[in-house]
Each structure stands twice: as C-alpha cells, then as structure tokens.
Write an enzyme that holds these catalytic residues in place. Structure first.
Site, PDB file in Angstrom:
ATOM      1  N   THR A   8       0.798  -1.453   0.231  1.00 20.40           N
ATOM      2  CA  THR A   8      -0.096   0.318   0.103  1.00 20.40           C
ATOM      3  C   THR A   8       1.187   1.328  -0.062  1.00 20.40           C
ATOM      4  O   THR A   8       2.019   0.858   0.548  1.00 20.40           O
ATOM      5  CB  THR A   8      -0.189  -0.130   1.556  1.00 20.40           C
ATOM      6  N   ARG A  24     -13.499  -8.008  -2.164  1.00 21.19           N
ATOM      7  CA  ARG A  24     -12.841  -8.342  -0.873  1.00 21.19           C
ATOM      8  C   ARG A  24     -12.741  -6.143  -0.660  1.00 21.19           C
ATOM      9  O   ARG A  24     -11.609  -6.235  -1.652  1.00 21.19           O
ATOM     10  CB  ARG A  24     -11.658  -8.823  -0.687  1.00 21.19           C
ATOM     11  N   VAL A  25     -12.461  -5.522  -0.100  1.00 23.29           N
ATOM     12  CA  VAL A  25     -11.939  -4.286  -0.070  1.00 23.29           C
ATOM     13  C   VAL A  25     -11.740  -4.227   1.341  1.00 23.29           C
ATOM     14  O   VAL A  25     -11.770  -4.634   3.209  1.00 23.29           O
ATOM     15  CB  VAL A  25     -12.682  -3.318   0.361  1.00 23.29           C
ATOM     16  N   ASP A  27      -8.437  -2.425   4.834  1.00 23.53           N
ATOM     17  CA  ASP A  27      -8.130  -0.772   5.281  1.00 23.53           C
ATOM     18  C   ASP A  27      -7.836   0.226   4.826  1.00 23.53           C
ATOM     19  O   ASP A  27      -8.752   1.897   5.042  1.00 23.53           O
ATOM     20  CB  ASP A  27      -7.625  -0.915   6.942  1.00 23.53           C
ATOM     21  N   THR A  75      -0.551   0.709   6.855  1.00 26.15           N
ATOM     22  CA  THR A  75       0.036  -0.953   5.574  1.00 26.15           C
ATOM     23  C   THR A  75      -0.118  -1.773   6.610  1.00 26.15           C
ATOM     24  O   THR A  75       0.211  -1.660   7.231  1.00 26.15           O
ATOM     25  CB  THR A  75       0.727  -0.075   4.373  1.00 26.15           C
ATOM     26  N   GLY A  76      -0.996  -2.650   5.532  1.00 27.76           N
ATOM     27  CA  GLY A  76      -0.364  -4.314   6.677  1.00 27.76           C
ATOM     28  C   GLY A  76      -2.103  -4.862   6.390  1.00 27.76           C
ATOM     29  O   GLY A  76      -2.943  -4.677   4.844  1.00 27.76           O
ATOM     30  N   GLY A 114      -5.149  -5.822   6.761  1.00 29.08           N
ATOM     31  CA  GLY A 114      -6.519  -4.362   6.338  1.00 29.08           C
ATOM     32  C   GLY A 114      -7.174  -5.453   7.256  1.00 29.08           C
ATOM     33  O   GLY A 114      -8.339  -4.852   8.506  1.00 29.08           O
TER      34      GLY A 114
HETATM   35  N1  ASP Z   1      -4.007  -2.413   3.839  1.00 28.21           N
HETATM   36  C1  ASP Z   1      -3.902  -3.307   2.628  1.00 28.21           C
HETATM   37  C2  ASP Z   1      -5.133  -4.054   2.211  1.00 28.21           C
HETATM   38  O1  ASP Z   1      -5.659  -4.577   3.281  1.00 28.21           O
HETATM   39  C3  ASP Z   1      -2.968  -3.972   2.117  1.00 28.21           C
HETATM   40  C4  ASP Z   1      -1.844  -3.511   2.428  1.00 28.21           C
HETATM   41  O2  ASP Z   1      -1.367  -2.668   2.754  1.00 28.21           O
HETATM   42  O3  ASP Z   1      -0.574  -4.518   2.326  1.00 28.21           O
HETATM   43  O4  ASP Z   1      -5.933  -3.828   1.341  1.00 28.21           O
END
Ligand code: ASP
Length: 318
Positions: free
Chosen positions: A183, A211-212, A214, A234-235, A237
């Site tokens: 992200t 799928r959505v 965070d 980021t992570g 979600g």
């Molecule tokens: N947070 C983002 C999501 O879950 C993905 C990411 O940050 O790697 O869509």
C-alpha cells in the site's frame, strides 16, 4: 512553522538477504522522488492535502509499490484499486474502492471529497463519477505487470496445495523477491499547522469476492484531524479494520492525552500484535512530529522535516 512529511510504500517481510539490491535501490529512489514531490508543494506554502496527494501519485506511478501501476492482481487476474484521503483542517474525506481504470486512485478520492456530496464511492459508480471529473482513465492493461502475475500464480499454487493462509504474502510462504504487504501512503503537516493523510492500494494478491481492506476506510487505514494527528496505514487490512487503527491512535491522543509516538506504538505493537495483525503506520502531529512504527521486518518508508535532510529506509535496521 516548519512543514513535515512522511511516506510509506508498504510493510512486510522485507529482509536484505531476499531482496535484490538493484530493486531496493530503485525503490529507494522512487521513495525519494515521492518525498520531493510532496515537499515541493509544501515549500510553495501549498496545503498538506495537496502535498499528500502529490507524494502518493508518484508512488502510484511506480511499479515497485502495490498501488496504481504496480497494483497486485485479484483471484481473477483483474485489478481493483482502493484509496482514501482526509483533510485534518475540516475533517472532510473522500474514498473509493474497486476501481479498475483510474490511473491515480488518490486523485479520484480527492475529487470525491471535494466535488461529490459523499465520502465513499465504489466500483462502476466511482468510475462513472471519475469520468464526470475528468480524472485520467487508462486501459486495464496499464496495471498488468509480469511481476504481479508471477506473484498471483505463486499464491494460487500455494492455495491449490492446500495451504491455509493464501491471502497474504509472507517470506516463509513465497520464494519471491518482493514479499510484503503493499500500500502506499503519505501524511503531512503544512506551514499553517494543518494535517492531511492519503492512502492507496491494490489490496491483497488473490483477493476475491469484492474484498476491500482498510485502506479506503476512514478511521482504519486513513485518518487526519488537526487536533491530534494524521495517519496512513499499511498491513493486513482485515485486522486494521477491526482495530480501527488510524482513529484509535487519534483517540488516544485526544481522550487520554497520550503523545503521538506513544499512541502509535500502543496500537501497532500492542493492539495489533495481540490481534495478530501485521503491518505499520506513518503519522504526524500538528507540531510536525513524525513517527513510523511497524511490527514487521521492514516497511518502505521515508520522512522529511523542513530544513533537515530527507531519509528513506526499507529494513528494520536500515
Ligand atoms: N492494507 C492493505 C489492504 O489490506 C494492504 C497492505 O497494506 O498491504 O488492502
């Protein structure tokens, strides 16, 4: 006052030993370019809102990060992009999810904020709105990169082999150079002391059923309030949504009087770790303090305070 700016390009299992140096060098250069683009706006007394958009656009245009051009593929080998932006001065916000032909999703999120009466638009409706704003549209092929296709096939092979966890990319799962969540995001405090945050992503490789995560959810992946802080996450979600990560950091500052760094640390290394959520955040407060905590091996990140040298790093001990 002096301005501050921080950016991220995703967190995850990023270790020097499984990351080709040439790739890392180019990714660092693109992080520097994003910082410069944001700083240029702030130097001209531009707003933090315009600065975070400018920085995120550079990262969306780079093939190195999972957003815009470098977005990861869904289960059906299509692209579904999510983004959000928030203005800390007014608490105005704009978000979009599941768009497939918008070159810079962050710009569309800004248009939603400024020109629609809504906060969050999805899919075909968001694209119809984009056309009315003159936002740049591209063919789906613009987002199709070989590297992301290889990642999709690797995750799908893992899924076919019966592995339980196939939605997230981890070093132990995949023998690929780029094993991370992805992200991009930016937060800024401008010379007037106003805050803004912006986040943009392709989501998770092999995601399905609309799928959505965070990223486009105000209060989860993005939040900005001049009274507390601006946050971009980021992570994984699913965990960030359940922990209301971005707004929880702001709430700790607002209601418990906790400082920026302690509030961010408590959520990233406390709440999220307890839930099992991997990732990180970048945040800035109205005094221009910056914090960049993450609970993974690494996070593409960079920061800059007016009058000081910019820094960019990838690994934990960079
Ligand atoms: N947070 C983002 C999501 O879950 C993905 C990411 O940050 O790697 O869509």
């Amino acid at each position: 006052m002096n301005f501050s700016l921080a950016i991220h390009g995703g967190a995850g299992t990023l270790r020097p030993e499984d990351f080709p140096e040439a790739l890392a060098r180019e990714a660092r250069a693109h992080l520097h370019a994003a910082l410069s683009a944001g700083a240029e706006v702030l130097k001209q007394d531009g707003s933090s809102l315009l600065a975070v958009e400018a920085a995120v656009k550079v990262l969306e245009d780079s093939p190195h990060f999972n957003a815009g051009h470098g977005a990861v593929f869904t289960h059906e080998a299509t692209i579904e992009l999510d983004a959000s932006i928030m203005d800390g001065a007014t608490l105005a916000a704009g978000a979009i999810a599941g768009v497939q032909h918008v070159k810079n999703p962050i710009t569309l999120a800004r248009e939603v904020m400024l020109r629609s009466q809504h906060v969050f638009l999805v899919g075909a409706g968001a694209e119809a709105f984009a056309k009315t704003c003159g936002v740049e549209m591209v063919e789906a092929s613009y987002f199709h990169t070989e590297r992301r296709l290889r990642e999709l096939r690797a995750v799908q092979a893992l899924e076919a082999s019966g592995a339980k966890r196939f939605g997230t990319l981890e070093a132990s799962d995949l023998k690929l150079p780029d094993k991370k969540f992805g992200t991009v995001g930016a937060v800024a405090c401008d010379r007037a002391g106003h805050l803004a945050a912006a986040t943009s992503t392709g989501g998770l490789t092999n995601k399905r059923w609309g799928r959505v995560g965070d990223c486009p959810i105000i209060g989860a992946g993005t939040y900005a309030d001049d009274a507390t802080c601006a946050v971009s996450a980021t992570g994984h979600g699913e965990y960030f949504i359940r922990a209301c990560v971005a707004s929880d950091i702001a709430a700790r500052m607002r209601y418990a009087g906790v400082g920026l760094e302690a509030a961010a640390h408590a959520v990233v290394n406390g709440t999220l770790v307890q839930l099992g959520g991997k990732g990180g955040i970048i945040a800035v407060d109205a005094k221009g303090n910056i914090t960049l905590p993450f609970n993974t091996n690494g996070m593409y990140r960079g920061a800059l305070r007016e009058g000081e040298a910019a820094f960019v790093s990838i690994y934990r001990d960079d």
